[in-house]
Design a protein around this motif. Structure first.
Motif, mmCIF file in Angstrom:
data_model
loop_
_atom_site.group_PDB
_atom_site.id
_atom_site.type_symbol
_atom_site.label_atom_id
_atom_site.label_comp_id
_atom_site.label_asym_id
_atom_site.label_seq_id
_atom_site.Cartn_x
_atom_site.Cartn_y
_atom_site.Cartn_z
ATOM 1 N N GLU A 284 0.834 -1.197 0.000
ATOM 2 C CA GLU A 284 0.000 0.000 0.000
ATOM 3 C C GLU A 284 0.870 1.249 0.000
ATOM 4 N N GLY A 285 0.494 2.204 -0.831
ATOM 5 C CA GLY A 285 1.228 3.459 -0.833
ATOM 6 C C GLY A 285 1.048 4.245 -2.118
ATOM 7 N N SER A 286 1.765 5.362 -2.174
ATOM 8 C CA SER A 286 1.749 6.231 -3.346
ATOM 9 C C SER A 286 2.804 5.768 -4.342
ATOM 10 N N PHE A 287 2.420 5.747 -5.609
ATOM 11 C CA PHE A 287 3.310 5.309 -6.671
ATOM 12 C C PHE A 287 3.202 6.246 -7.862
ATOM 13 N N ALA A 288 4.241 6.254 -8.684
ATOM 14 C CA ALA A 288 4.227 6.931 -9.972
ATOM 15 C C ALA A 288 4.274 5.854 -11.048
ATOM 16 N N VAL A 289 3.451 6.034 -12.064
ATOM 17 C CA VAL A 289 3.382 5.079 -13.167
ATOM 18 C C VAL A 289 3.821 5.794 -14.440
ATOM 19 N N GLN A 290 4.881 5.276 -15.056
ATOM 20 C CA GLN A 290 5.317 5.806 -16.339
ATOM 21 C C GLN A 290 4.607 5.016 -17.440
ATOM 22 N N VAL A 291 3.936 5.744 -18.326
ATOM 23 C CA VAL A 291 3.224 5.152 -19.457
ATOM 24 C C VAL A 291 4.038 5.462 -20.707
ATOM 25 N N ILE A 292 4.470 4.414 -21.417
ATOM 26 C CA ILE A 292 5.349 4.581 -22.569
ATOM 27 C C ILE A 292 4.651 4.056 -23.823
ATOM 28 N N MET A 293 4.518 4.909 -24.833
ATOM 29 C CA MET A 293 3.951 4.487 -26.111
ATOM 30 C C MET A 293 5.095 3.917 -26.946
ATOM 31 N N ALA A 294 5.258 2.614 -26.872
ATOM 32 C CA ALA A 294 6.370 1.952 -27.548
ATOM 33 C C ALA A 294 6.063 1.610 -29.002
ATOM 34 N N GLY A 295 4.796 1.561 -29.375
ATOM 35 C CA GLY A 295 4.455 1.210 -30.745
ATOM 36 C C GLY A 295 3.102 1.723 -31.182
ATOM 37 N N CYS A 296 3.108 2.897 -31.821
ATOM 38 C CA CYS A 296 1.879 3.499 -32.335
ATOM 39 C C CYS A 296 2.034 3.666 -33.846
ATOM 40 N N ARG A 297 1.074 3.144 -34.611
ATOM 41 C CA ARG A 297 1.149 3.189 -36.070
ATOM 42 C C ARG A 297 0.646 4.509 -36.672
ATOM 43 N N HIS A 298 -0.097 5.258 -35.921
ATOM 44 C CA HIS A 298 -0.674 6.494 -36.465
ATOM 45 C C HIS A 298 0.299 7.658 -36.275
ATOM 46 N N PRO A 299 0.558 8.442 -37.318
ATOM 47 C CA PRO A 299 1.525 9.542 -37.205
ATOM 48 C C PRO A 299 1.114 10.651 -36.234
ATOM 49 N N ARG A 300 -0.191 10.734 -35.913
ATOM 50 C CA ARG A 300 -0.652 11.766 -34.971
ATOM 51 C C ARG A 300 -0.823 11.236 -33.558
ATOM 52 N N GLY A 301 -0.410 9.968 -33.322
ATOM 53 C CA GLY A 301 -0.441 9.424 -31.973
ATOM 54 C C GLY A 301 -1.583 8.461 -31.728
ATOM 55 N N CYS A 302 -1.613 7.922 -30.515
ATOM 56 C CA CYS A 302 -2.602 6.935 -30.113
ATOM 57 C C CYS A 302 -3.194 7.312 -28.753
ATOM 58 N N ALA A 303 -4.433 6.940 -28.553
ATOM 59 C CA ALA A 303 -5.115 7.174 -27.277
ATOM 60 C C ALA A 303 -4.798 6.033 -26.319
ATOM 61 N N VAL A 304 -4.528 6.390 -25.056
ATOM 62 C CA VAL A 304 -4.209 5.411 -24.021
ATOM 63 C C VAL A 304 -5.045 5.719 -22.778
ATOM 64 N N VAL A 305 -5.582 4.662 -22.175
ATOM 65 C CA VAL A 305 -6.316 4.789 -20.919
ATOM 66 C C VAL A 305 -5.539 4.011 -19.864
ATOM 67 N N VAL A 306 -5.344 4.592 -18.688
ATOM 68 C CA VAL A 306 -4.686 3.927 -17.566
ATOM 69 C C VAL A 306 -5.686 3.840 -16.427
ATOM 70 N N ASP A 307 -5.775 2.658 -15.810
ATOM 71 C CA ASP A 307 -6.723 2.471 -14.719
ATOM 72 C C ASP A 307 -6.173 1.419 -13.767
ATOM 73 N N SER A 308 -6.904 1.164 -12.702
ATOM 74 C CA SER A 308 -6.492 0.151 -11.732
ATOM 75 C C SER A 308 -7.737 -0.542 -11.167
ATOM 76 N N ASP A 309 -7.522 -1.558 -10.359
ATOM 77 C CA ASP A 309 -8.645 -2.292 -9.771
ATOM 78 C C ASP A 309 -9.613 -1.382 -9.035
ATOM 79 N N TYR A 310 -9.098 -0.374 -8.348
ATOM 80 C CA TYR A 310 -9.936 0.514 -7.548
ATOM 81 C C TYR A 310 -10.009 1.924 -8.125
ATOM 82 N N GLY A 311 -9.433 2.136 -9.294
ATOM 83 C CA GLY A 311 -9.433 3.448 -9.937
ATOM 84 C C GLY A 311 -8.422 4.391 -9.329
ATOM 85 N N PHE A 312 -8.219 5.491 -9.976
ATOM 86 C CA PHE A 312 -7.258 6.489 -9.493
ATOM 87 C C PHE A 312 -7.955 7.512 -8.640
#
Length: 89
Positions: free
Chosen positions: A61-89
């Protein structure tokens, strides 16, 4: 959130022991990664497999930082990403 190929961003959250944190991206994305750090900036867990649904788990239990890395997106204008957890943020 919206990320270009190779771009990353950070989200912060308070998680419970064993809580799963995951990301999911749109159809133009084929690889997104998550890296979990504790409140002191130390690496805790990562999912850098070649997939578009990474999952990491909070070890305690505690505070954490999550790095989200777009390692492979085919669209030149980017990709949409959703981050969530079992209990939400």
């Amino acid at each position: 959130m919206w990320l270009l190929n190779g771009q990353s961003t950070w989200v912060n959250g308070y998680f419970y022991p064993g809580e799963n944190i995951w990301a999911q991206c749109d159809l133009d994305c084929h690889d997104v990664d998550l890296v979990l750090y504790d409140r002191n900036g130390r690496w805790v867990a990562e999912d850098t497999l070649l997939d578009d649904l990474p999952i990491v788990q909070a070890p305690y239990e505690g505070s954490f930082a999550v790095q989200v890395i777009m390692a492979g997106c085919r669209h030149p204008r980017g990709c949409a990403v959703v981050v969530d957890s079992d209990y939400g943020f």
